[in-house]
Design a protein around this motif. Structure first.
Motif, PDB file in Angstrom:
ATOM      1  N   GLY A 184      50.943  80.517  10.956  1.00  0.00           N
ATOM      2  CA  GLY A 184      51.932  80.393  12.006  1.00  0.00           C
ATOM      3  C   GLY A 184      53.370  80.778  11.835  1.00  0.00           C
ATOM      4  N   ALA A 185      53.847  80.273  10.481  1.00  0.00           N
ATOM      5  CA  ALA A 185      55.179  80.606  10.478  1.00  0.00           C
ATOM      6  C   ALA A 185      55.350  82.046  10.288  1.00  0.00           C
ATOM      7  N   PHE A 186      54.462  82.802   9.720  1.00  0.00           N
ATOM      8  CA  PHE A 186      54.762  84.244   9.430  1.00  0.00           C
ATOM      9  C   PHE A 186      54.570  85.256  10.537  1.00  0.00           C
ATOM     10  N   ILE A 187      53.196  84.755  11.397  1.00  0.00           N
ATOM     11  CA  ILE A 187      52.634  85.883  12.309  1.00  0.00           C
ATOM     12  C   ILE A 187      52.802  85.149  13.732  1.00  0.00           C
ATOM     13  N   LEU A 188      52.588  83.952  14.054  1.00  0.00           N
ATOM     14  CA  LEU A 188      52.606  83.488  15.272  1.00  0.00           C
ATOM     15  C   LEU A 188      53.793  83.960  16.317  1.00  0.00           C
ATOM     16  N   PRO A 189      53.738  84.471  17.428  1.00  0.00           N
ATOM     17  CA  PRO A 189      54.906  84.657  18.019  1.00  0.00           C
ATOM     18  C   PRO A 189      55.296  83.583  19.181  1.00  0.00           C
ATOM     19  N   GLU A 190      56.358  83.469  19.606  1.00  0.00           N
ATOM     20  CA  GLU A 190      56.703  82.441  20.442  1.00  0.00           C
ATOM     21  C   GLU A 190      56.146  83.101  22.019  1.00  0.00           C
ATOM     22  N   SER A 191      55.459  82.244  22.725  1.00  0.00           N
ATOM     23  CA  SER A 191      55.180  82.434  24.156  1.00  0.00           C
ATOM     24  C   SER A 191      55.738  82.265  25.311  1.00  0.00           C
ATOM     25  N   LEU A 192      56.657  81.269  25.027  1.00  0.00           N
ATOM     26  CA  LEU A 192      57.499  80.821  26.487  1.00  0.00           C
ATOM     27  C   LEU A 192      58.699  81.357  26.270  1.00  0.00           C
ATOM     28  N   ALA A 193      59.055  82.262  27.377  1.00  0.00           N
ATOM     29  CA  ALA A 193      60.469  82.967  27.417  1.00  0.00           C
ATOM     30  C   ALA A 193      61.560  81.763  27.948  1.00  0.00           C
TER      31      ALA A 193
END
Length: 414
Positions: A184-193
């Protein structure tokens, strides 16, 4: 122009599904060995049933308190930081349980796990962020499939490691949670603008305040009650499944792990394959009701099975109640605004947690009262039969709410 099924690319969907699956693998690893470890500390299967029920209730109580807080925090600060903090906390918690010398340390571990596992609300909110309302059931089905995939791999791995050492699965679970954090730290993007975020409020974040959202619409209240009954029935598995399989059918940790993996594989097929096609053809409401009735039949068969083969075969109809979970979630998300999705998932998890506090204590006591020479209920499968009655009530209420919703929507369209 046709609206896209997902607001974000496939990469974002894959990232959250992999993160969810890694978390569930970590949880699933310890399932085959935790109840036997409790039995080892407590001294008997009957007492272990009660103690395990208390432990599950402690976990659920922490979920009840933490879920709306975490859901509201994710509405303000975004989904990604909440998921990362939770996976790191889970890794530390499994280390704690790996070295636990007695029941009190295990109890502390379940309390910490309940708090950190509350991030599941954020996973569902993440999926709500990146899917359109009409495709949300499909998205939730994919999340459910990821969870099921985790429950296929986790119990299998836990059963194998448990044959070697009862502590090994906890160390493996800590490693898996650590991997989830790094992923998650390196790959997971944020979804909530940022423009879609909502300021944190204790009025919404406290457990009772979060439940107010569920009273904002008559159908939302009815669906929340269906959700409560579904969770109440489902906790028969966390409370007594492993102990019951060992006591009545003589299954070892490896065999129980294999059985749980089969259950996870069946739910993976149901949520990952059947849900999307069924909803497209029949709609959320009909699929939800069918899933609840099918689950009632399956869980009743589990309580009546005369041998291990019958118990195993009963998992097949029982798996169909997985159709109800994503469709129920989808119906509820359609009744609130986009900025309230995190709060809704927190409130939903609080409802499930209330059931999780009461249900394991109840089913653990029913199980303890149904085994042994002086048992007042001399049928070991009594807990499963009671759970079937609860799920039947959920199915009947779900059918009623669905019919009322159809009439209301038809009247609004005129």
């Amino acid at each position: 122009m046709t609206q896209p099924a997902f607001r974000a690319g496939k990469a974002a969907i894959a990232f959250i599904l992999v993160t969810a699956m890694l978390d569930i693998v970590a949880m699933g690893i310890v399932i085959p060995v935790l109840p036997p470890l409790i039995e080892q500390f407590s001294g008997s299967s009957a007492r272990a049933g009660v103690v395990n029920g208390v432990f599950v209730a402690l976990w659920a109580l922490m979920q009840f308190v933490a879920s709306p807080i975490i859901g509201s925090l994710s509405d303000q600060y975004g989904r990604r930081p909440v998921i990362l903090l939770s996976t790191a906390g889970l890794a530390a918690d499994y280390v704690l349980m790996a070295v636990a010398p007695n029941l009190w340390w295990l109890a502390l571990g379940r309390i910490v796990a309940g708090i950190t596992s509350a991030s599941f609300t954020t996973v569902y909110a993440y999926m709500a962020d990146i899917t359109t309302p009409e495709n949300r059931a499909r998205g939730y089905g994919l999340v459910g499939a990821a969870f099921s995939a985790g429950f296929v791999a986790g119990p299998l791995l836990g059963g194998v490691l448990g044959e070697w050492s009862p502590r090994a699965p906890f160390w493996a679970a800590a490693a898996m949670s650590g991997i989830a954090f790094l992923y998650g730290a390196f790959i997971l993007p944020e979804s909530l603008a940022p423009e879609r975020r909502m300021a944190f409020s204790w009025r919404r974040a406290n457990p009772l305040g979060a439940l107010r959202l569920l009273r904002s619409h008559v159908e939302l209240t009815g669906l929340a009650t269906v959700n409560f009954l579904l969770y109440f029935a489902h906790h028969v598995f966390s409370a007594v499944f492993v102990l019951y399989a060992g006591y009545r059918y003589g299954m070892s940790p490896w065999q129980v792990g294999l059985l749980l993996a089969l259950a996870g594989a069946l739910e993976l097929v149901v949520q990952g394959v059947l849900t999307g096609h069924a909803v497209k053809r029949f709609g959320d409401r009909r699929v939800m009701v069918f899933g609840l009735f099918a689950g009632t039949v399956g869980i009743a068969c589990m309580g009546l099975a005369p041998n291990g083969l019958g118990f195993t075969l009963a998992l097949f109809p029982n798996a169909l109640w997985a159709l109800a979970m994503p469709t129920l979630q989808s119906l509820m998300t359609q009744r609130v605004s986009e900025s309230e999705q995190g709060q809704l998932q927190g409130a939903n998890n609080s409802v499930g947690s209330i059931a999780g506090v009461v249900s394991p204590l109840f089913f653990g006591s029913v199980y303890a009262a149904s085994i042994g020479p002086d048992a007042p209920f001399p049928h070991p499968g009594t807990a499963f039969l009671v759970a079937a009655l609860v799920l039947l009530a959920s199915a009947l209420l779900g059918a009623h709410v669905a019919r009322r919703a159809v009439r209301r929507d038809a009247a609004a369209a005129r």
